[in-house]
Design an enzyme around this catalytic site. Structure first.
Site, PDB file in Angstrom:
ATOM      1  N   THR A  23       0.775  -1.114   0.069  1.00  0.00           N
ATOM      2  CA  THR A  23      -0.016  -0.008  -0.047  1.00  0.00           C
ATOM      3  C   THR A  23       0.807   1.227  -0.089  1.00  0.00           C
ATOM      4  O   THR A  23       0.433   2.095  -0.732  1.00  0.00           O
ATOM      5  CB  THR A  23      -0.894  -0.052   1.198  1.00  0.00           C
ATOM      6  OG1 THR A  23      -1.726  -1.095   1.206  1.00  0.00           O
ATOM      7  CG2 THR A  23      -1.830   1.432   1.257  1.00  0.00           C
ATOM      8  N   TYR A  39      -8.043   0.876  -3.813  1.00  0.00           N
ATOM      9  CA  TYR A  39      -6.734   1.300  -4.372  1.00  0.00           C
ATOM     10  C   TYR A  39      -6.044  -0.117  -4.983  1.00  0.00           C
ATOM     11  O   TYR A  39      -6.283  -1.131  -4.628  1.00  0.00           O
ATOM     12  CB  TYR A  39      -5.608   1.924  -3.425  1.00  0.00           C
ATOM     13  CG  TYR A  39      -5.578   1.370  -2.231  1.00  0.00           C
ATOM     14  CD1 TYR A  39      -4.507   0.275  -2.031  1.00  0.00           C
ATOM     15  CD2 TYR A  39      -6.098   1.429  -1.106  1.00  0.00           C
ATOM     16  CE1 TYR A  39      -4.021  -0.148  -1.060  1.00  0.00           C
ATOM     17  CE2 TYR A  39      -5.612   0.712   0.171  1.00  0.00           C
ATOM     18  CZ  TYR A  39      -4.716  -0.153  -0.048  1.00  0.00           C
ATOM     19  OH  TYR A  39      -4.532  -0.657   1.159  1.00  0.00           O
ATOM     20  N   SER A  52       1.453  -7.706  -0.732  1.00  0.00           N
ATOM     21  CA  SER A  52       2.151  -8.532   0.225  1.00  0.00           C
ATOM     22  C   SER A  52       1.349  -9.820   0.559  1.00  0.00           C
ATOM     23  O   SER A  52       1.972 -11.040   0.790  1.00  0.00           O
ATOM     24  CB  SER A  52       2.428  -7.810   1.579  1.00  0.00           C
ATOM     25  OG  SER A  52       1.370  -7.697   2.261  1.00  0.00           O
ATOM     26  N   THR A  89       1.111  -4.361   4.193  1.00  0.00           N
ATOM     27  CA  THR A  89       0.679  -4.640   5.623  1.00  0.00           C
ATOM     28  C   THR A  89       0.349  -6.195   5.755  1.00  0.00           C
ATOM     29  O   THR A  89       0.328  -6.569   6.998  1.00  0.00           O
ATOM     30  CB  THR A  89      -0.209  -3.378   6.128  1.00  0.00           C
ATOM     31  OG1 THR A  89      -1.220  -3.380   5.591  1.00  0.00           O
ATOM     32  CG2 THR A  89       0.594  -2.259   6.403  1.00  0.00           C
ATOM     33  N   ASP A  90      -0.373  -6.440   4.916  1.00  0.00           N
ATOM     34  CA  ASP A  90      -1.076  -7.674   5.036  1.00  0.00           C
ATOM     35  C   ASP A  90      -0.182  -8.871   5.576  1.00  0.00           C
ATOM     36  O   ASP A  90      -0.580  -9.793   6.558  1.00  0.00           O
ATOM     37  CB  ASP A  90      -1.786  -8.314   3.844  1.00  0.00           C
ATOM     38  CG  ASP A  90      -2.864  -7.644   3.332  1.00  0.00           C
ATOM     39  OD1 ASP A  90      -3.410  -6.796   4.196  1.00  0.00           O
ATOM     40  OD2 ASP A  90      -3.677  -8.036   2.270  1.00  0.00           O
ATOM     41  N   LYS A 105      -0.994  -7.333  12.832  1.00  0.00           N
ATOM     42  CA  LYS A 105      -1.905  -6.563  12.357  1.00  0.00           C
ATOM     43  C   LYS A 105      -3.328  -6.860  12.680  1.00  0.00           C
ATOM     44  O   LYS A 105      -3.607  -7.914  12.481  1.00  0.00           O
ATOM     45  CB  LYS A 105      -2.171  -6.419  10.665  1.00  0.00           C
ATOM     46  CG  LYS A 105      -3.144  -5.613   9.875  1.00  0.00           C
ATOM     47  CD  LYS A 105      -2.892  -5.654   8.411  1.00  0.00           C
ATOM     48  CE  LYS A 105      -4.141  -4.831   7.789  1.00  0.00           C
ATOM     49  NZ  LYS A 105      -3.725  -4.766   6.438  1.00  0.00           N
ATOM     50  N   GLU A 142      -5.763 -28.195  28.082  1.00  0.00           N
ATOM     51  CA  GLU A 142      -6.555 -28.719  27.134  1.00  0.00           C
ATOM     52  C   GLU A 142      -6.317 -30.037  26.456  1.00  0.00           C
ATOM     53  O   GLU A 142      -7.302 -30.885  26.051  1.00  0.00           O
ATOM     54  CB  GLU A 142      -6.787 -27.756  26.247  1.00  0.00           C
ATOM     55  CG  GLU A 142      -7.259 -26.175  26.445  1.00  0.00           C
ATOM     56  CD  GLU A 142      -8.691 -26.181  26.846  1.00  0.00           C
ATOM     57  OE1 GLU A 142      -9.550 -27.278  26.441  1.00  0.00           O
ATOM     58  OE2 GLU A 142      -9.027 -25.130  27.639  1.00  0.00           O
TER      59      GLU A 142
END
Length: 343
Positions: free
Chosen positions: A25, A39, A72, A105-106, A178, A300
């Site tokens: 981005t 975009y 990304s 950023t992904d 993120k 667990e």
């Protein structure tokens, strides 16, 4: 004469920061200034990024390399290895003081964590992105880039490992993720920021204690080829089916990260599926879909009995990275568990 000497010494002392552009981005473009969320990523080349923020040249001698031009979410292990090798060559140069990587950023957190494990250097490596493209109103990329260069150029950043810089915050590659996809404060860590950058000056508040960079047992120089052992993630929910696990096994994966509910929980109707896969030689890692906290071993599920691994506080996507690197060295679950405790 004295003034001339002062200027020449000052110019000589200015650090050199290399910007390694990969797309994302921060290099994107929207149809209009009001398109902050719609975009096309990876449109702007590295020289344009640098020239758009001339103030960074006051911080360092800034030069650019176009390593990739990609959104990304399309990065694979092949691209991770390519980025790591290019960065590794840069930090070995005596004329380079730090590296900034512009990145979508992904998957920025995956690349940052990978680099922290495989690049052996005490020079700062800073990954930076943006949530709005350069074409948008209030684009966050220029100030993010300015802060990232300031961080990479600062002598105080030496030995701090691989970092991420977003929204004024200095963030650890290991434990930052993120957490929202439409706001500029998209990245955070449950353990807090390392520090902040204000008007080009770094302020530090904590430092990571986990193994990374020069303390890591992994090294990009020892990894051959353009792929890593295949590791995949399954996402936990109610009403799950074993077909996804079986399909991954048939596809040849070496390990499965189970992004379970809560404490990395595995539903009772899937326990035998995972046990059988482990008996076939697949590594089973219990992670959690919950953003914060960590997975307790032998809670667990009896991990010792089933010979499973727990991801500790690493999220599923980072657990995938560490497991893939671990499998380049060993398939011993005790050794892999040790790595999860130490990294």
């Amino acid at each position: 004469m004295s003034l001339g000497v002062f200027i020449s010494v000052g110019a000589w002392a200015k650090p050199t920061v290399m910007i390694v552009a990969t797309g994302g981005t921060i290099a994107g473009a929207g149809a209009s200034a009001t398109n902050s969320a719609t975009y096309t990523a990876a449109k702007v080349p590295v020289d344009t990024l640098i020239n758009a923020v001339p103030q960074i040249q006051d911080l360092a001698n800034v030069k650019g390399v176009q390593a990739l031009q990609i959104a990304s979410e399309s990065i694979t292990d092949k691209e991770l290895l390519s980025i790591a090798r290019q960065v590794n060559e840069l930090v070995k140069r005596s004329d380079v003081n730090g590296v900034v990587i512009t990145h979508g950023t992904d998957t920025l957190e995956e690349t940052a964590f990978f680099l922290s494990l495989v690049v052996h250097t005490d020079k700062p490596i800073v990954l930076v992105g943006s949530m709005r493209p350069p074409s948008a109103l209030s684009a966050d990329g220029p100030l993010n880039l300015y802060g990232a260069v300031a961080l990479a150029a600062s002598p105080e950043s030496k030995g701090k490992g691989v970092m991420m810089f977003m929204n004024d915050s200095i963030l650890a590659a290991r434990d930052t993720s993120k957490r929202i996809n439409i706001h500029t404060n998209a990245f955070s860590s449950q353990w807090g920021a390392l520090g902040t950058v204000v008007e080009g000056k770094t302020y530090w508040f904590r430092q990571g204690v986990k193994r990374q960079t020069t303390q890591s047992e992994f090294n990009i120089e020892n990894i051959k080829g353009d792929s890593l052992p295949l590791v995949q993630i399954t996402y936990g929910s109610d009403s799950m089916l074993p077909v996804a696990y079986d399909a991954y096994a048939k596809a040849g994966v070496k390990a499965i990260i189970n992004a379970g509910t809560g404490n990395g929980s595995v539903p009772n109707y899937l326990v035998n599926t995972l046990k059988n896969l482990r008996q076939q030689g697949l590594i089973i890692v219990r992670a959690s879909r919950v953003p914060d906290g960590f997975v307790l071993r032998n809670a667990e599920q009896p991990d010792d009995q089933y010979d499973w691994v727990v991801a500790h506080d690493l999220n599923p996507q980072k657990a995938r990275i560490l497991t893939a690197l671990a499998l380049t060295k060993t398939s011993d679950t005790k050794e892999i568990q040790r790595m999860f405790w130490q990294y």
